[in-house]
Design a protein around this motif. Structure first.
Motif, PDB file in Angstrom:
ATOM      1  N   ASN A 159      45.571  33.090  49.871  1.00  0.00           N
ATOM      2  CA  ASN A 159      46.830  32.442  50.635  1.00  0.00           C
ATOM      3  C   ASN A 159      47.131  33.051  51.891  1.00  0.00           C
ATOM      4  O   ASN A 159      47.088  34.381  52.257  1.00  0.00           O
ATOM      5  CB  ASN A 159      48.389  33.012  49.655  1.00  0.00           C
ATOM      6  CG  ASN A 159      49.502  32.419  50.398  1.00  0.00           C
ATOM      7  OD1 ASN A 159      49.642  32.431  51.488  1.00  0.00           O
ATOM      8  ND2 ASN A 159      50.154  32.040  49.520  1.00  0.00           N
ATOM      9  N   PRO A 178      40.544  41.957  46.747  1.00  0.00           N
ATOM     10  CA  PRO A 178      41.466  41.779  45.495  1.00  0.00           C
ATOM     11  C   PRO A 178      41.994  40.449  45.143  1.00  0.00           C
ATOM     12  O   PRO A 178      42.255  40.104  43.901  1.00  0.00           O
ATOM     13  CB  PRO A 178      42.640  42.996  45.536  1.00  0.00           C
ATOM     14  CG  PRO A 178      42.198  43.684  46.807  1.00  0.00           C
ATOM     15  CD  PRO A 178      41.274  42.961  47.836  1.00  0.00           C
ATOM     16  N   ASN A 179      42.524  39.734  46.225  1.00  0.00           N
ATOM     17  CA  ASN A 179      43.255  38.577  45.933  1.00  0.00           C
ATOM     18  C   ASN A 179      41.934  37.412  45.738  1.00  0.00           C
ATOM     19  O   ASN A 179      42.219  36.629  45.106  1.00  0.00           O
ATOM     20  CB  ASN A 179      43.899  37.979  47.164  1.00  0.00           C
ATOM     21  CG  ASN A 179      45.351  38.799  46.886  1.00  0.00           C
ATOM     22  OD1 ASN A 179      46.069  38.494  46.233  1.00  0.00           O
ATOM     23  ND2 ASN A 179      45.506  39.512  48.004  1.00  0.00           N
ATOM     24  N   ARG A 207      46.970  42.623  28.697  1.00  0.00           N
ATOM     25  CA  ARG A 207      48.062  43.447  27.961  1.00  0.00           C
ATOM     26  C   ARG A 207      48.541  42.480  27.029  1.00  0.00           C
ATOM     27  O   ARG A 207      49.274  42.981  25.826  1.00  0.00           O
ATOM     28  CB  ARG A 207      49.326  43.635  29.041  1.00  0.00           C
ATOM     29  CG  ARG A 207      48.878  44.784  29.756  1.00  0.00           C
ATOM     30  CD  ARG A 207      50.310  45.491  30.479  1.00  0.00           C
ATOM     31  NE  ARG A 207      50.548  44.864  31.645  1.00  0.00           N
ATOM     32  CZ  ARG A 207      51.831  44.825  32.080  1.00  0.00           C
ATOM     33  NH1 ARG A 207      52.530  45.664  31.377  1.00  0.00           N
ATOM     34  NH2 ARG A 207      52.082  44.242  33.248  1.00  0.00           N
ATOM     35  N   ARG A 220      45.287  40.778  35.792  1.00  0.00           N
ATOM     36  CA  ARG A 220      45.355  42.124  34.901  1.00  0.00           C
ATOM     37  C   ARG A 220      46.284  42.148  33.722  1.00  0.00           C
ATOM     38  O   ARG A 220      46.200  42.624  32.737  1.00  0.00           O
ATOM     39  CB  ARG A 220      45.897  43.194  35.948  1.00  0.00           C
ATOM     40  CG  ARG A 220      44.771  44.308  36.181  1.00  0.00           C
ATOM     41  CD  ARG A 220      45.218  44.929  37.356  1.00  0.00           C
ATOM     42  NE  ARG A 220      45.913  46.422  37.196  1.00  0.00           N
ATOM     43  CZ  ARG A 220      46.149  46.915  38.134  1.00  0.00           C
ATOM     44  NH1 ARG A 220      45.782  46.578  39.406  1.00  0.00           N
ATOM     45  NH2 ARG A 220      46.862  47.904  38.060  1.00  0.00           N
ATOM     46  N   THR A 221      47.325  41.201  33.929  1.00  0.00           N
ATOM     47  CA  THR A 221      48.510  41.455  32.888  1.00  0.00           C
ATOM     48  C   THR A 221      47.836  40.600  31.514  1.00  0.00           C
ATOM     49  O   THR A 221      48.363  40.875  30.677  1.00  0.00           O
ATOM     50  CB  THR A 221      49.783  40.735  33.276  1.00  0.00           C
ATOM     51  OG1 THR A 221      49.518  39.470  34.001  1.00  0.00           O
ATOM     52  CG2 THR A 221      50.506  41.757  34.099  1.00  0.00           C
ATOM     53  N   LYS A 274      41.796  45.660  50.725  1.00  0.00           N
ATOM     54  CA  LYS A 274      42.967  45.804  50.135  1.00  0.00           C
ATOM     55  C   LYS A 274      43.732  44.539  50.028  1.00  0.00           C
ATOM     56  O   LYS A 274      44.747  44.572  49.155  1.00  0.00           O
ATOM     57  CB  LYS A 274      44.072  46.779  51.112  1.00  0.00           C
ATOM     58  CG  LYS A 274      43.519  48.259  50.678  1.00  0.00           C
ATOM     59  CD  LYS A 274      44.373  49.065  51.558  1.00  0.00           C
ATOM     60  CE  LYS A 274      44.119  50.704  51.577  1.00  0.00           C
ATOM     61  NZ  LYS A 274      44.069  51.171  50.405  1.00  0.00           N
ATOM     62  N   VAL A 275      43.280  43.657  50.842  1.00  0.00           N
ATOM     63  CA  VAL A 275      43.964  42.312  50.613  1.00  0.00           C
ATOM     64  C   VAL A 275      42.873  40.986  50.143  1.00  0.00           C
ATOM     65  O   VAL A 275      43.258  40.630  49.201  1.00  0.00           O
ATOM     66  CB  VAL A 275      44.486  41.772  52.060  1.00  0.00           C
ATOM     67  CG1 VAL A 275      45.331  40.522  51.875  1.00  0.00           C
ATOM     68  CG2 VAL A 275      45.553  42.942  52.531  1.00  0.00           C
ATOM     69  N   ILE A 292      49.557  35.655  52.623  1.00  0.00           N
ATOM     70  CA  ILE A 292      49.214  37.197  52.005  1.00  0.00           C
ATOM     71  C   ILE A 292      48.366  37.763  53.381  1.00  0.00           C
ATOM     72  O   ILE A 292      48.581  38.967  53.501  1.00  0.00           O
ATOM     73  CB  ILE A 292      48.551  36.913  50.653  1.00  0.00           C
ATOM     74  CG1 ILE A 292      49.593  36.417  49.777  1.00  0.00           C
ATOM     75  CG2 ILE A 292      47.971  38.286  50.328  1.00  0.00           C
ATOM     76  CD1 ILE A 292      49.158  36.479  48.258  1.00  0.00           C
TER      77      ILE A 292
END
Lengths: 292, 398
Positions: free
Chosen positions: A177, A201-202, A278, A274-275, A197-198, A180
């Protein structure tokens, strides 16, 4: 149109030229690749079969769920009991080595292609070439340059399996994006921070899809690479074709398919956010709620 | 150079080939459209100059495509200016080296985005701490600070959630927290609340205004919502086609729109709360001058009757307001057969109102006062009157 354009003989001359003048370089690359792939194979061969099986089952349970873990256990047990375990591990080793080298080259190349329009333009037709040129065609020159055995197999596999890693890394970074990326810049990221860092990861879901594709293509290619003596399950597939042994063909082919399914599902699961992992334990939190 | 937290001077942004040539053509009077057609260059921002004062909320308004998003990105140089200067605290951002620019962004400014622009793989806390992480703060330190700002925006209990688990309004509060965490003196907010529903938008505006009360920051706020602009803006700048059309307080823009484009922005808004006594006053009450000699009751009575008015105002020769008198009272005086000069003791003292008194105070005065109320200018001279009828017809838009 009197004379045929003899592209073929130029290529022959070119390969011969490489062979005559750069054999030292190829030998070096060859020993590097061979050393690395032997190490990987020994690492996989070293523990008893059940340890490796337990690792795969454990991964399946962690990333996907109880059902897939059961399937993994059954599939690997089937491979062990049909007597294809060693060849399967050899194939796994070849696949891992090729995938590792593909990613080592492919991901940085993909990053570069995302950052530079010129690089992207140059790389694109090369990737098309690598992906669509029938694999047998470069298996032979690979064997001529690196000699028979595991090394030309891995080299040919890297050529075939690397493009999705490059493409999907590049695509992933380009698709982050815009706001972002601007957020990263506006908070004072330097080029490295922005990348690590941007952007990376995205872009991770896309990059993981590339890894998954690379593994699957590597797996299919290391089977074909048995023609130059790469070894593994491909040997049995090849033997079954030569001897018209349908039963052997089915057994070894089945082992390939099962291995493919396991590798595919597990690597695919790493591309989801990641979620998601869970949620698999959601039933645990439900139990907790009911107790309250 | 003008003073101010931010001073923008003759700023241009041209997208496309040969921006310098396009700027020359603009200066020669070519239109945007002609430059696009003949040179293929898109004019994003054209010769914009303004300054933003320390601690104010400066709202940039315009229709989409008017260049407001480009303009704010020229200020923190997410987009490179084609020409012109941007001074922040006297430092020319347009000429800053990469390294200096990065330092400035880390230390002194932050940005809030329309699409929130949160990192989906980071928790709310990690997102809020992002700017500090980039600046190199240690984990403990940055997470403590991030927690502080999350508390300020009321999200402390959501610190461990991921952005997609939050509603839009909450996500933007994380965006706001992330921007606040680095404690910037300048915040740039790009349509920050536009993606939210009206209720949430109002809530966020309140949070912002509340934060401003506690700690004054300079804020440049891009919006296309005039209600929002008037609610939070100290001053509003209106852009059209890459140019700055007008800058002023909401009141100034309503009273004196530079053109129809500006006027149209306010068409849809209830501007009445920006009305003042000066705009409402009219010359509706007959005026009599007490020039050393008071006007006599009979004359005034006759005049009022002939004009069909119920009140008269008396001023002195310097046009200071002296008082009012109703027709009834004069009629009683005249009927009593006494033709008295209307001296001070006969007049009803009415406190005049200043021209800049806002509408709601004017209404209060009208409610307690029986007749019309006088309006005086800054020098205390009588300048008009507001009656109940006059006010109602004005509010009806007549």
């Amino acid at each position: 149109m009197s004379e045929k354009l003899d592209l073929g003989s130029w290529v022959n001359d070119f390969v011969q030229h490489l062979q005559e003048n750069y054999s030292g370089a190829f030998e070096q690359i060859g020993s590097l690749v061979s050393g690395f792939s032997e190490l990987v194979e020994q690492l996989l061969m070293w523990p008893p079969a059940w340890v490796l099986i337990a690792i795969f089952v454990g991964l399946g349970l962690w990333r996907i769920g109880i059902g897939f873990a059961a399937f993994t256990a059954a599939a690997l047990a089937l491979i062990v009991h049909t007597g294809f375990w060693e060849q399967t591990v050899a194939t796994l080793g070849l696949t891992f080595s090729s995938t590792f080298i593909s990613l080592l080259l492919g991901v940085p190349l993909g990053i570069w292609a995302a950052k530079s329009e010129r690089v992207a333009t140059v790389i694109r037709p090369i990737l098309d070439f690598m992906q669509t040129m029938p694999a047998f065609v470069y298996l032979i020159p690979a064997a001529m340059l690196f000699g028979l055995g595991r090394v030309p197999g891995i080299i040919a596999t890297v050529i075939f399996a690397m493009p999705p890693a490059v493409r999907l890394t590049s695509l992933g970074i380009r698709q982050v994006n815009k706001e972002i990326v601007e957020a990263g810049q506006s908070f004072g990221c330097n080029a490295w921070q922005l990348l690590f860092k941007v952007q990376l990861p995205n872009a991770l879901p896309s990059i993981m899809a590339g890894v998954n594709q690379t593994i699957m293509m590597a797996l299919s290619m290391v089977i074909i690479a048995s023609m130059v003596g790469a070894g593994g399950l491909g040997n049995d597939v090849l033997a079954s074709i030569q001897r018209l042994d349908i039963g052997l063909g089915f057994e070894s082919g089945m082992a390939v398919v099962l291995l493919a399914i396991i590798l595919d599902r597990i690597t695919e699961s790493f591309g989801t956010p990641r979620t998601a992992s869970r949620r698999r334990f959601a039933w645990l939190s439900m139990l907790r709620l009911q107790r309250q | 150079m003008q003073a101010g937290k931010i001073v923008v001077q003759n700023l241009y942004k041209v997208f496309g080939p040969q921006p310098q040539e396009a700027i020359q053509l603009l200066k020669q009077g070519w239109s945007k459209e002609k430059i696009l057609a003949e040179r293929g260059a898109v004019i994003g921002v054209s010769d914009v100059s303004f300054s933003v004062n320390e601690g104010e909320i400066f709202v940039l308004m315009g229709l989409s495509g008017s260049g407001k998003s480009t303009l704010i990105r020229l200020i923190n140089r997410l987009i490179e200016p084609s020409a012109g200067d941007v001074y922040i605290d006297g430092q020319n951002v347009a000429r800053l080296s990469r390294q200096k620019l990065i330092e400035l962004r880390r230390r002194d400014m932050s940005m809030v985005f329309q699409s929130f622009a949160l990192m989906p793989s980071r928790t709310v806390l990690e997102n809020a701490a992002f700017g500090l992480e980039i600046a190199g703060d240690g984990r403990k330190q940055r997470e403590r600070r991030a927690m502080e700002v999350l508390e300020q925006v009321g999200l402390a209990s959501f610190a461990d959630k991921y952005p997609h688990e939050l509603s839009g309004g909450m996500q933007q509060r994380v965006g706001l927290a992330r921007a606040l965490a680095v404690d910037p003196s300048l915040m740039i907010m790009d349509e920050a609340f536009s993606a939210l529903d009206p209720l949430k938008r109002r809530e966020m505006q309140d949070i912002l205004l509340d934060l401003q009360k506690k700690h004054r920051r300079t804020i440049i706020f891009v919006s296309h919502d005039i209600e929002e602009a008037m609610r939070i803006g100290s001053r509003i700048a209106i852009m059209e086609g890459g140019r700055l059309i007008q800058v002023g307080t909401p009141k100034e823009l309503i009273e004196n729109p530079a053109n129809d484009y500006v006027r149209n922005f306010f068409n849809t808004v209830d501007t009445s709360r920006y009305l003042t006594a000066g705009q409402l006053k009219a010359d509706s009450v007959p005026l009599f001058v007490h020039n050393g000699k008071a006007p006599d009751a009979q004359t005034v009575c006759k005049q009022l009757l002939s004009m069909d008015k119920h009140y008269a105002f008396i001023v002195d020769e310097k046009h200071s307001f002296r008082g009012s008198i109703s027709l009834e009272k004069i009629a009683l005086l005249v009927e009593g057969g006494r033709n008295l000069p209307l001296e001070q003791d006969l007049l009803k003292p009415v406190e005049p109102v200043p021209e800049d008194l806002p509408l709601d105070s004017v209404i209060q005065r009208l409610v307690v006062n029986e007749g019309p109320i006088p309006v005086v200018d800054r020098e205390g001279r009588y300048s008009g009157a507001i009656s109940k009828g006059r006010l109602l017809s004005h509010l009806r838009g007549e």
